[in-house]
Design a protein around this motif. Structure first.
Motif, PDB file in Angstrom:
ATOM      1  N   GLU A  39       0.809  -1.219   0.000  1.00 55.61           N
ATOM      2  CA  GLU A  39       0.000   0.000   0.000  1.00 55.61           C
ATOM      3  C   GLU A  39       0.844   1.272   0.000  1.00 55.61           C
ATOM      4  O   GLU A  39       0.353   2.335  -0.380  1.00 55.61           O
ATOM      5  N   ALA A  40       2.092   1.178   0.418  1.00 58.23           N
ATOM      6  CA  ALA A  40       2.946   2.368   0.479  1.00 58.23           C
ATOM      7  C   ALA A  40       3.615   2.673  -0.856  1.00 58.23           C
ATOM      8  O   ALA A  40       4.231   3.725  -1.020  1.00 58.23           O
ATOM      9  N   ILE A  41       3.472   1.759  -1.825  1.00 55.23           N
ATOM     10  CA  ILE A  41       4.169   1.907  -3.102  1.00 55.23           C
ATOM     11  C   ILE A  41       3.180   2.075  -4.250  1.00 55.23           C
ATOM     12  O   ILE A  41       2.224   1.301  -4.383  1.00 55.23           O
ATOM     13  N   LYS A  42       3.420   3.101  -5.065  1.00 56.22           N
ATOM     14  CA  LYS A  42       2.621   3.341  -6.264  1.00 56.22           C
ATOM     15  C   LYS A  42       3.198   2.535  -7.421  1.00 56.22           C
ATOM     16  O   LYS A  42       4.420   2.438  -7.581  1.00 56.22           O
ATOM     17  N   GLU A  43       2.341   1.967  -8.237  1.00 55.19           N
ATOM     18  CA  GLU A  43       2.760   1.185  -9.397  1.00 55.19           C
ATOM     19  C   GLU A  43       2.142   1.758 -10.670  1.00 55.19           C
ATOM     20  O   GLU A  43       0.928   1.931 -10.744  1.00 55.19           O
ATOM     21  N   ARG A  44       2.974   2.057 -11.663  1.00 57.24           N
ATOM     22  CA  ARG A  44       2.490   2.553 -12.945  1.00 57.24           C
ATOM     23  C   ARG A  44       3.015   1.630 -14.034  1.00 57.24           C
ATOM     24  O   ARG A  44       4.218   1.550 -14.284  1.00 57.24           O
ATOM     25  N   HIS A  93       7.605   5.358  -3.927  1.00 55.90           N
ATOM     26  CA  HIS A  93       6.883   5.517  -2.666  1.00 55.90           C
ATOM     27  C   HIS A  93       5.760   6.535  -2.850  1.00 55.90           C
ATOM     28  O   HIS A  93       5.896   7.511  -3.589  1.00 55.90           O
ATOM     29  N   LYS A  94       4.654   6.311  -2.196  1.00 58.99           N
ATOM     30  CA  LYS A  94       3.486   7.180  -2.364  1.00 58.99           C
ATOM     31  C   LYS A  94       3.750   8.618  -1.941  1.00 58.99           C
ATOM     32  O   LYS A  94       3.025   9.535  -2.364  1.00 58.99           O
ATOM     33  N   SER A  95       4.803   8.851  -1.135  1.00 62.63           N
ATOM     34  CA  SER A  95       5.133  10.213  -0.700  1.00 62.63           C
ATOM     35  C   SER A  95       6.199  10.863  -1.576  1.00 62.63           C
ATOM     36  O   SER A  95       6.670  11.961  -1.275  1.00 62.63           O
ATOM     37  N   GLN A  96       6.575  10.195  -2.669  1.00 56.66           N
ATOM     38  CA  GLN A  96       7.611  10.711  -3.558  1.00 56.66           C
ATOM     39  C   GLN A  96       7.204  12.068  -4.141  1.00 56.66           C
ATOM     40  O   GLN A  96       6.076  12.260  -4.584  1.00 56.66           O
TER      41      GLN A  96
END
Length: 313
Positions: free
Chosen positions: A153-158, A275-278
């Motif tokens: 959940e803390a990592i965004k995936e594109r 990371h979602k806060s990047q």
């Protein structure tokens, strides 16, 4: 106490060696050691147990390092905020790439990216998926390219592309005369695999998980590279599965042993993750745009069955 001292401390905590940490910080070892010693004197606390090999954190040192990560990360965000506001695409950008993607994808986009964004200092490191997740969480890298989904959940995936699996089948193998492979034909004990730590191996195992046929081989062989698997397969020691991009440079003789899967073929999902806060989103977008432009002509597959790199329980 300075940000520089905290960065040096984090480097020693990561590499567990003053000399190696100094090399990565681009300073001399005495300079790094002196700054950390000054920090310890100011705090009146020992951060590292230097008598241990490799160097270990003391109990209070562990807590200091945890807080140092937060402080250094937040200080970096100030620069990121300014760059983002100005639309500036430059500075240091640290990217991790898993070993089964690095050799094929990196040569496709690196030259183009460097040409289009000359102010970016791209620092690329080959890492396992486990290392990538840890370094993203700890702020040691800014982004990564890996097989997904990771279900974190803390990592965004594109998603960048879907890469089909292709079989390499020696002439004496039971599946050589088949024009198209079927997933039900696969036997995990009949396939040459990458060694543990490679998520592509986990994907292959998941692909074969439901197969009930008993093994006829008298050995089990795992390797650290696709090149080795290709050579062993050519020697008749078994079939193997390759990501599609790894098949493009094979010679015509070897390509005669390639077998595609029936539609929809099994494939891995390759994504740009962060990371979602990047905050370095302008760099994230620049990298994704570059990869999109070069990969579009190489892979034209969309009707695929995604095989997860996660081991199923």
């Amino acid at each position: 106490m300075t940000i520089t001292q905290l960065k040096y401390t984090l480097a020693v905590a990561e590499y567990k060696n003053f000399t190696i940490a100094a090399e990565h910080c681009f300073v001399t070892q005495p300079t790094l050691s002196m700054q950390i010693q000054k920090l310890e004197e100011e705090l009146d606390a020992k951060i590292f147990n230097r008598s241990k090999k490799p160097i270990e954190l003391t109990e209070v040192g562990k807590r200091i390092v945890e807080q140092a990560k937060v402080i250094v990360d937040e200080s970096n965000r100030i620069i990121d905020i300014v760059h983002q506001q100005k639309g500036y695409i430059g500075g240091e950008f640290r990217v991790g790439i898993i070993p089964t993607i690095m050799p094929t994808l990196l040569p496709m986009f690196l030259k183009t990216f460097s040409k289009n964004y000359p102010k970016v200092k791209l620092i690329i490191e080959e890492l396992t998926t486990e290392e990538i997740v840890r370094k993203l969480m700890d702020g040691y890298i800014d982004a990564a390219i890996a097989a997904t989904p990771l279900e974190n959940e803390a990592i965004k995936e594109r998603v960048l592309y879907y890469e089909p699996f292709v079989g390499l089948v020696p002439s004496e193998h039971r599946l050589f005369n088949q024009k198209k492979l079927k997933i039900d034909d696969l036997e995990v004990d009949d396939i040459l695999l990458l060694e543990d730590g490679h998520c592509f191996k986990d994907s292959v195992i998941n692909l074969c998980r439901t197969n009930k046929r008993s093994a006829t081989h008298h050995f089990q062989l795992e390797s650290g590279s696709f090149d080795t698997l290709i050579k062993l397969s050519k020697d008749g020691l078994g079939m193997t599965l390759l990501p599609y991009l790894n098949t493009l440079d094979l010679n015509d003789r070897d390509k005669a042993h390639l077998r595609e899967f029936e539609t929809p073929p099994p494939a891995r999902e390759v994504s740009l993750i962060y990371h979602k806060s990047q905050l370095k989103m302008q760099l994230i977008e620049a990298l994704k745009t570059t990869i999109d432009s070069v990969i579009r002509g190489a892979i034209a597959f969309s009707d695929v069955e995604i095989i997860s790199p996660l081991q199923k329980k």
